[in-house]
Design an enzyme around this catalytic site. Structure first.
Site, PDB file in Angstrom:
ATOM      1  N   TRP A   1       1.520   5.143  -9.084  1.00  0.00           N
ATOM      2  CA  TRP A   1       2.430   4.001  -9.104  1.00  0.00           C
ATOM      3  C   TRP A   1       1.858   3.085 -10.173  1.00  0.00           C
ATOM      4  O   TRP A   1       0.760   2.557 -10.032  1.00  0.00           O
ATOM      5  CB  TRP A   1       2.451   3.301  -7.744  1.00  0.00           C
TER       6      TRP A   1
ATOM      7  N   GLU B   1      15.868  -9.129   6.708  1.00  0.00           N
ATOM      8  CA  GLU B   1      15.536  -7.695   6.704  1.00  0.00           C
ATOM      9  C   GLU B   1      16.738  -6.862   6.242  1.00  0.00           C
ATOM     10  O   GLU B   1      16.584  -5.903   5.478  1.00  0.00           O
ATOM     11  CB  GLU B   1      15.054  -7.280   8.107  1.00  0.00           C
TER      12      GLU B   1
ATOM     13  N   GLU C   1      16.535  -3.010  -1.694  1.00  0.00           N
ATOM     14  CA  GLU C   1      15.507  -2.062  -2.125  1.00  0.00           C
ATOM     15  C   GLU C   1      16.033  -0.645  -2.320  1.00  0.00           C
ATOM     16  O   GLU C   1      15.486   0.092  -3.131  1.00  0.00           O
ATOM     17  CB  GLU C   1      14.268  -2.093  -1.224  1.00  0.00           C
TER      18      GLU C   1
END
Ligand code: M6R
Length: 615
Positions: free
Chosen positions: A78, A488, A495
């Site tokens: 990453w 949330e 995302e």
């Protein structure tokens, strides 16, 4: 972020490394690479590929040069320093190519080290901080031709975080590993040993493992390993039996892990409650909470620290604990807690919430809180993690392995753990009467079936999602205990679909965000019957008056809703206190189906990694 593996033994090394990296792919997928020592021709070979691990697998499948590798290291990246590319992919080498290294972490003083090394003649091929370590160890190796000592002397000069595996062509029977602020364990086998960032990489080969601590250096051979400190003093390490079943990570027929994990939630709820909540008349048992009852009775303040989805679970936790125990609770993002004046002390309980137990910001935050004397309790899905091992008390959430980068079932398990913990505190502090407690426990026991009912209506949520898949922006609003559900829900959508979604307290709309509303801006309104229901309805009407498209997520049968809302997602009735355990499920499905309609990579969204082990 980034996963590393190492293997030494008689198995097909490339297979072991690739299997290990496959189970670590949740840690990053910008590039990958392996390095193996080929015993037949005495050479270290390196294979790298940009992008997903499959690209590396393709290269290795077609390679004919590999003969009998018995030792190797691998990496899944990453990107932190340097764009995702083959040249920045690990393993990295020194100038002569005799030494190879894989690294997870960030070296904060790499520019300073790099310029010193360049003055010594080192030529850099990548933009990574990791290559600095390769050159540094190679310089140290020149001094005494001993890889363990070279690594030990080099890491003393590093600032930041690292988990490392290093191999050298002149010492082809060992791998040296070291760690500071990044997880690393040795999997102990029979005449073979493994090194990995996390258990899933080794669990199908061995259940015996030794966790390295910060500032420890391990020398790993096929038949033994030795651990020393930074001064070279040998440390006696314990080999633990991992409480994990060997398991293949499998989608079980679902198109994505995320969908499978959403569907696992009824069982997750059962697992979390089992053993701890036996029936409505029995007190909650939390064996790994080590706070004594006097401390609990005198507890006046709790601070909860977490990141991302775990932070949203913490926000729900604040409501639950404050309502049930009257203890004041503050919630803070770990990354903010780290850089401010500490007000925690020995009378404060600090709760860290983390699915992985390896999130760097939360680890640093709990370490700082520990130094203030606070009791540290960790709510985590990984009782074997760094956080769990540093905590005084633990609430394991038992959600099972979560593969999808977008957290779903772990959020559910964290929220439920807060109910159990709050009831536990309340039973000791006597802050609720027994009838209230019995009712609440009774309702908790109904949750698995109610979550199942929501999943049975998945097609309706999917249909609703299809109507909004082409939107560019989304607003999620709620108030009270479900405000965290709005945050949330918005996080889930952004995302995995990359749609700009933001959660707001419904009452805050009129203080600014309402300016954005028009017919192109949908608003998801989470409004469960309870103290703030009517207030949220008024806020929704304000949005309607600005022509926003409105979706209600509610259990209410109020016919008036049909005048205000364009779409209604109905869920079963439950008391307001427990409603976040239901509202999260349709919001997860809604985000999932939008991302799926848009053809996004649901399980591995761009730029993300499941375990964020760098600050
Ligand atoms: O492992 P943790 O719970 O500490 O991770 C925290 C966040 O990185 C994580 O929740 C992240 O926000 C997820 N991608 C959310 O779906």
């Amino acid at each position: 972020m980034c996963g590393i593996v190492g293997y030494i033994g008689s198995r097909n090394t490339v297979d072991v490394l690739l299997n290990g990296l496959t189970s670590l792919e949740y840690r990053g997928y910008d590039s990958s690479g392996v390095s193996v020592y080929d015993r037949d021709d005495g050479e270290i070979k390196i294979f790298k590929a940009e992008g997903k691990l499959n690209n590396l697998k393709e290269i290795l499948k077609n390679d004919t040069t590999l003969k009998t590798p018995g030792i190797g290291i691998g990496h899944i990246r990453w990107a932190t320093h340097g764009v995702p590319s083959v040249e920045n992919a690990h393993p990295h080498t020194c100038n002569c190519g005799n030494l190879v290294i894989v690294h997870n972490g960030i070296i904060e003083n790499y520019l300073e080290l790099k310029s010193k090394l360049e003055n010594l003649g080192c030529k850099f091929k990548s933009q990574t901080d990791t290559e600095t370590i390769a050159h540094l160890i190679a310089q140290k190796y020149k001094e005494e031709q001993n890889l363990t000592n070279a690594v030990r002397n080099a890491v003393k000069e590093l600032k930041g975080a690292y988990a490392l595996c290093v191999m050298h062509r002149n010492e082809p029977n060992l791998i040296v590993a070291a760690r500071k602020n990044a997880p690393l364990l040795i999997g102990v086998g029979n005449n073979e040993n493994f090194i990995a960032s996390d258990v899933p990489a080794i669990i199908s080969y061995t259940k015996h493992a030794c966790y390295l601590n910060d500032d420890e250096i391990a020398t790993v051979w096929a038949n033994k390993f030795e651990v020393c400190d930074l001064e070279g003093k040998i440390i006696n390490k314990r080999v633990e039996i991992l409480p994990w079943e060997s398991q293949t990570i499998n989608k079980m027929g679902y198109k994505h892990f995320m969908l499978k994990e959403i569907h696992e939630q009824p069982d997750v709820v059962r697992n979390v409650l089992s053993n701890k909540l036996i029936d409505a008349n029995t007190k909650i048992k939390l064996d790994e909470v080590k706070l004594n009852s006097d401390t609990i009775k005198n507890l006046s303040r709790i601070e909860i620290i977490a990141c991302g989805t775990s932070l949203h679970a913490a926000m729900v936790g604040k409501y639950i604990i404050e309502s049930m125990t009257k203890i004041a609770v503050d919630v803070e993002a770990s990354s903010e807690y780290i850089y401010r004046e500490k007000t925690t002390n020995e009378n404060t309980l600090v709760i860290g919430v983390s699915q992985s137990g390896e999130t760097a910001d939360t680890i640093t935050a709990i370490r700082q809180a520990k130094q203030t004397g606070a009791h540290i309790l960790i709510i985590t899905n990984r009782p074997d993690s760094t956080m769990a091992r540093e905590a005084h008390s633990l609430v394991p959430v038992n959600a099972g392995i979560e593969v999808s980068v977008a957290a779903t079932k772990s959020y559910m398990a964290q929220v439920l753990s807060f109910y159990l913990f709050a009831i536990y505190l309340s039973e000791i502090k006597n802050t609720m009467n027994s009838e209230q407690l019995i009712n609440l426990k009774f309702e908790l026991l109904k949750l698995p079936n109610l979550v199942e009912t929501i999943l049975q209506h998945e097609d309706e949520i999917k249909k609703c999602a299809s109507k909004y898949a082409s939107t560019k922006d989304f607003i999620y609003i709620s108030r009270g205990i479900n405000l965290a559900s709005a945050y949330e829900g918005a996080l889930k959508l952004k995302e995995i679909s990359y749609i700009n979604a933001t959660g707001y307290p419904a009452g805050e709309l009129k203080h600014g965000p309402i300016a954005m509303l028009d017919e192109t801006m949908p608003v998801m309104v989470i409004m469960m019957p309870g103290v703030v229901y009517e207030k949220i309805l008024s806020n929704a009407q304000e949005a309607k008056a600005r022509h926003a498209k409105l979706i209600a997520l509610t259990s209410s049968n109020d016919p008036k809703l049909y005048d205000t809302f364009d779409d209604i997602i109905k869920i079963p009735q439950i008391c307001e206190m427990l409603s976040p355990a239901l509202t999260c499920v349709p919001l997860q499905l809604f985000a999932y189906y939008i991302a799926e309609f848009l053809g996004k990579d649901v399980d591995q969204p761009r730029n993300l990694a499941k375990s964020v082990t760098v600050e």
